[in-house]
Design an enzyme around this catalytic site. Structure first.
Site, short mmCIF file in Angstrom:
data_model
loop_
_atom_site.label_atom_id
_atom_site.label_comp_id
_atom_site.label_asym_id
_atom_site.label_seq_id
_atom_site.Cartn_x
_atom_site.Cartn_y
_atom_site.Cartn_z
N SER A 22 0.84 -1.19 0.00
CA SER A 22 0.00 0.00 0.00
C SER A 22 0.87 1.23 0.00
CB SER A 22 -0.92 0.01 1.23
OG SER A 22 -1.80 1.12 1.19
N GLY A 23 0.45 2.25 -0.71
CA GLY A 23 1.21 3.49 -0.79
C GLY A 23 0.29 4.69 -0.82
N GLY A 24 0.83 5.80 -1.29
CA GLY A 24 0.10 7.06 -1.22
C GLY A 24 -1.16 7.09 -2.05
N THR A 27 -3.80 0.75 -2.95
CA THR A 27 -3.37 -0.51 -2.35
C THR A 27 -3.40 -1.59 -3.42
OG1 THR A 27 -4.31 0.15 -0.21
CG2 THR A 27 -3.88 -2.19 -0.53
N LYS A 42 -4.70 -3.20 -8.38
CA LYS A 42 -4.44 -1.92 -7.73
C LYS A 42 -5.77 -1.19 -7.53
CE LYS A 42 -1.15 0.82 -9.15
NZ LYS A 42 -0.41 1.81 -9.99
N ASP A 136 9.12 6.75 -13.79
CA ASP A 136 9.27 6.39 -12.37
C ASP A 136 9.97 5.05 -12.24
OD1 ASP A 136 9.06 6.89 -9.67
OD2 ASP A 136 7.07 6.01 -9.48
#
Length: 763
Positions: A22-24, A27, A42, A136
């Protein structure tokens, strides 16, 4: 990791089995198709579902991922970008991320490193051939499958012929792996930007650290744009290929196709590491480790020089016997805190790559004191409900000693003045009415993440000075006293830098009444001085075999100590707390605490601490609260109903955790019971600060939200005021409250102020 309470059972008809991370932005879950095929789904966080900018970006991600689905990426299986809560399913690629592999087993070498380099170049070639720029590429976005490396997460990618989506207040990308043009002019980013990122990633794979790692993302970004990479540990053959990839100008770099030709000519074992040439022997203050969701803790800085001898402190008196009640929390493996001068790790959040910055417990002051000590800031610039004379909204920037590497400030309001420091500024006096500066004392060295002001008394301002790394040998860090009226330097003393190792907070000096209590440069004793004259009132050696840090607790001052063995082992399992007499420096008897714990404030005469929880060696959040009654020598423990992640802070007798994605949760420190939970739009907020009937949280981008202290109801929120890194954890409160006036610190030494009852209109 297993599913958590509140996770859905299925998404789009796909039953979920476990969390992958999970990130900004979202999840990622492991799920199954009806035929049993594993897929990764996602799910965008609910709070972003109504944000048009995020929906546009997610549509772009789905489109880009579909265009590049191939042998070197994860194919899109299904997606619903227009759903109430958007999601996308891709083939599940089994294997660790490159970040996990290096963390577990160390850098790659030989044939394994060569295969990685060629596989990633092939992936970039295929991505660029369909007209997509990834933007990225980083260790957590590379999965090492049995068939070779796969590139995942196109959350901030774009088609070459598309306009780049930019959002005010958010820096998009991961600084240690971003190209110079991505940091300077993101709308002009093309395929050669990915080649630069691949060069940084290969250095990381070969050495365990990036070529531009530094104390903070701001310094890292500066080095990416202006300085030569550190390549001294890269194998000679690989370095010859990596160097052109890291050219500052895009046209100086090879294309993915050209790079692939160069890599195929590498020897099978890549030879040994370099021993000379550009960058050889160059050192960094920290090694940056990148993980899928959770940043690792940074290593220690060099030891500070010894301080001159001072008279011994008087014998410590006998205090009541220490004791504890309740059940100790945190019996599992604990995260190891590292002694650092400054610690910052830039990692990208899943589902969009918005940079998240964590300080591994540094930049503390999460107790709401903002580093001001026991009474600093009590005399506000305006009494409750009023504004400073002549006040009007304002915005300004306070330049520091290193204007090329701006950071953040923190402020203290006293009487008719606002004092701010940090980010290359020892301290500056600002007129709270209009933001004009009366004086500024600059710090010549590179700003250290989390080191802001110490505090202020009626006539003195206390800050930190960081030495210029190119200056003659001297104290690396000093505590400096300045005259409040003129800014004239009154005195200075070398400062220790071990508080983070002991408390998980950066606080090597505190203001206590009219005195300043510091840790000496050799990290062996406390020293108390008159704040204005600098005259030493007393010194107090640390208990034998320990290292200590000062911890304010209401009108008292405590010493939190850990044994040398625990500090050396980076594992504070049994910290102790002792009263520290302000008039003599005498230490009370030790109160043992089940650790590690992080001080967050005081309530009803007790020091409140939070207990971190870990999944393996990665911190997952906090699982409980401990309260220490120094008078009774007792500790009580309470567990939360589950693990909560976020930046801790305390206001109005309530513990708050503000998560990277804007979720704020409030707890009763006496019982650990959750009072309320509120989703806000302020990502990576620090706080809380309280006043005028609200609690305030703010991010590095200058977004501010006001919540009701009773139920967490959103009273108002603002738009960003600066381009800052979102997702930061463990930052001290950026909002200073003086009556109705709010003074807010943001990225790049930005300060702004407004009436809390007339906040800037949000668009």
């Amino acid at each position: 990791m297993s599913l958590r309470g509140g996770d859905p059972a299925e998404i789009g008809g796909y039953p979920l089995e476990e969390r992958l991370g999970s990130g900004g932005m979202g999840t990622v879950f492991l799920a199954r198709t009806s035929s049993g095929r594993p897929v990764a789904i996602k799910l965008i966080h609910q709070q972003f579902a109504g944000d048009d900018e995020f929906r546009i970006r997610f549509r772009q991600e789905v489109a880009a991922a579909r265009r590049v689905s191939g042998a070197f990426t994860a194919a899109v299986v299904d997606a619903a970008p227009e759903a109430d809560q958007p999601w996308m399913a891709t083939t599940y690629i089994e294997g660790p991320t490159l970040a996990q592999r290096i963390t577990d087993e160390g850098p790659l070498n030989g044939a394994e490193l060569r295969r990685l380099a060629i596989g990633l170049a092939e992936a970039l070639r295929d991505i660029h051939r369909v007209g997509v720029v990834h933007r990225d590429l980083k260790p957590s976005n590379v999965v090492l499958s049995a068939e070779g490396p796969r590139v995942i997460d196109f959350g901030i990618s774009r088609a070459v012929d598309q306009q780049t989506l930019t959002m005010t207040g958010r820096v998009i990308g991961t600084p240690p792996f971003m190209s110079p043009e991505q940091l300077q002019a993101p709308r002009g980013v093309g395929p050669r930007s990915d080649v630069f990122s691949l060069g940084t990633l290969l250095v990381y794979a070969a050495t365990g650290h990036g070529p531009f790692d530094a104390d903070s993302p701001y310094i890292t970004a500066y080095q990416v744009v202006h300085e030569e990479p550190s390549l001294g540990s890269v194998p000679d053959a690989l370095r010859a290929v990596v160097e052109p990839c890291l050219d500052k100008e895009p046209e100086g770099r090879p294309s993915a196709d050209e790079l692939l030709v160069l890599l195929r000519d590498l020897p099978a074992d890549l030879g040994g590491t370099a021993t000379g040439g550009p960058g050889a022997g160059r050192t960094r203050d920290m090694l940056t480790q990148h993980h899928l969701m959770t940043p690792e803790t940074p290593p220690p800085t060099a030891p500070a020089p010894p301080a001159p001898a001072t008279p011994a402190a008087p014998p410590a008196p006998v205090a009541p016997d220490a004791g504890s009640t309740g059940t100790a929390i945190g019996g599992r493996l604990r995260r190891r805190w590292r002694p650092v001068l400054a610690a910052a790790v830039a990692v990208a959040a899943i589902g969009g790559g918005v940079a998240a910055l964590t300080t591994s417990g540094a930049d503390g002051n999460g107790d709401g004191t903002d580093g001001r000590g026991t009474d600093a800031g009590r005399s506000a610039a305006a009494p409750g409900g009023t504004l400073p004379d002549g006040f009007g909204p304002w915005r300004t920037t306070v330049p520091g000693g290193r204007e090329d590497i701006p950071d953040e400030l923190r402020c203290v309001a006293r009487d008719d003045a606002l004092f701010c420091g940090g980010g290359g500024v020892i301290a500056a006096r600002v007129n709270p009415a209009d933001g004009s500066r009366l004086w500024t004392a600059k710090s010549p060295g590179v700003p250290a993440q989390g080191m802001h002001m110490v505090g202020a008394t009626d006539d003195t301002v206390i800050g930190y000075r960081i030495a210029d790394q190119d200056a003659p040998q001297g104290p690396p860090t000093e505590v400096v006293a300045l005259d409040a009226d003129s800014g004239e330097e009154l005195w200075s003393t070398p400062s220790g830098a071990q508080s983070t190792a002991v408390t998980g907070r950066t606080r090597d000096a505190v203001v206590a009444g009219s005195a300043v209590v510091t840790v000496d440069a050799s990290n062996s004793r406390f020293e108390a001085r008159d704040a204005h004259s600098g005259e030493v009132a007393w010194t107090a050696p640390f208990p034998a075999g320990t290292q200590c840090a000062p911890v304010p607790e209401g009108p008292r001052l405590l010493a939190m100590c850990a044994t040398d063995a625990e500090v050396d082992a980076l594992d504070r399992r049994s910290p102790t707390l002792r009263t520290l007499a302000l008039d003599s420096g005498e230490l009370g008897r030790p109160i043992e605490v089940e650790g590690p714990v992080v001080p967050v404030g005081d309530a009803d005469g007790s020091l409140v601490l939070l207990s971190p929880s870990y999944e393996g060696t990665a911190r997952a959040g906090y699982d409980g609260v401990a309260r220490v009654d120094p008078a009774a020598g007792k500790v009580t423990y309470s567990r939360f109903d589950k693990v909560y992640d976020g930046t801790p802070g305390m206001a109005g007798g309530t513990v708050h955790l503000s998560g990277r994605t804007g979720l704020v949760t409030a707890f009763d420190p006496a019982t650990g019971r959750k009072k309320w939970e509120r989703q806000t739009g302020v990502e990576g907020a620090s706080g809380p600060a309280s006043g005028d009937g609200a609690v305030y949280f703010s991010s590095a981008s200058g977004r501010v939200v006001a919540l009701s202290p009773n139920d967490g109801k959103t009273l108002w929120s603002t738009d960003p005021q600066a381009d800052g890194l979102t997702g930061e954890e463990n930052a001290s409160p950026r909002v200073t409250v003086a009556g109705r006036a709010l003074f807010v610190a943001a990225a790049k030494n930005t300060l702004f102020a407004f009436d809390a009852r007339k906040p800037p209109r949000s668009n």
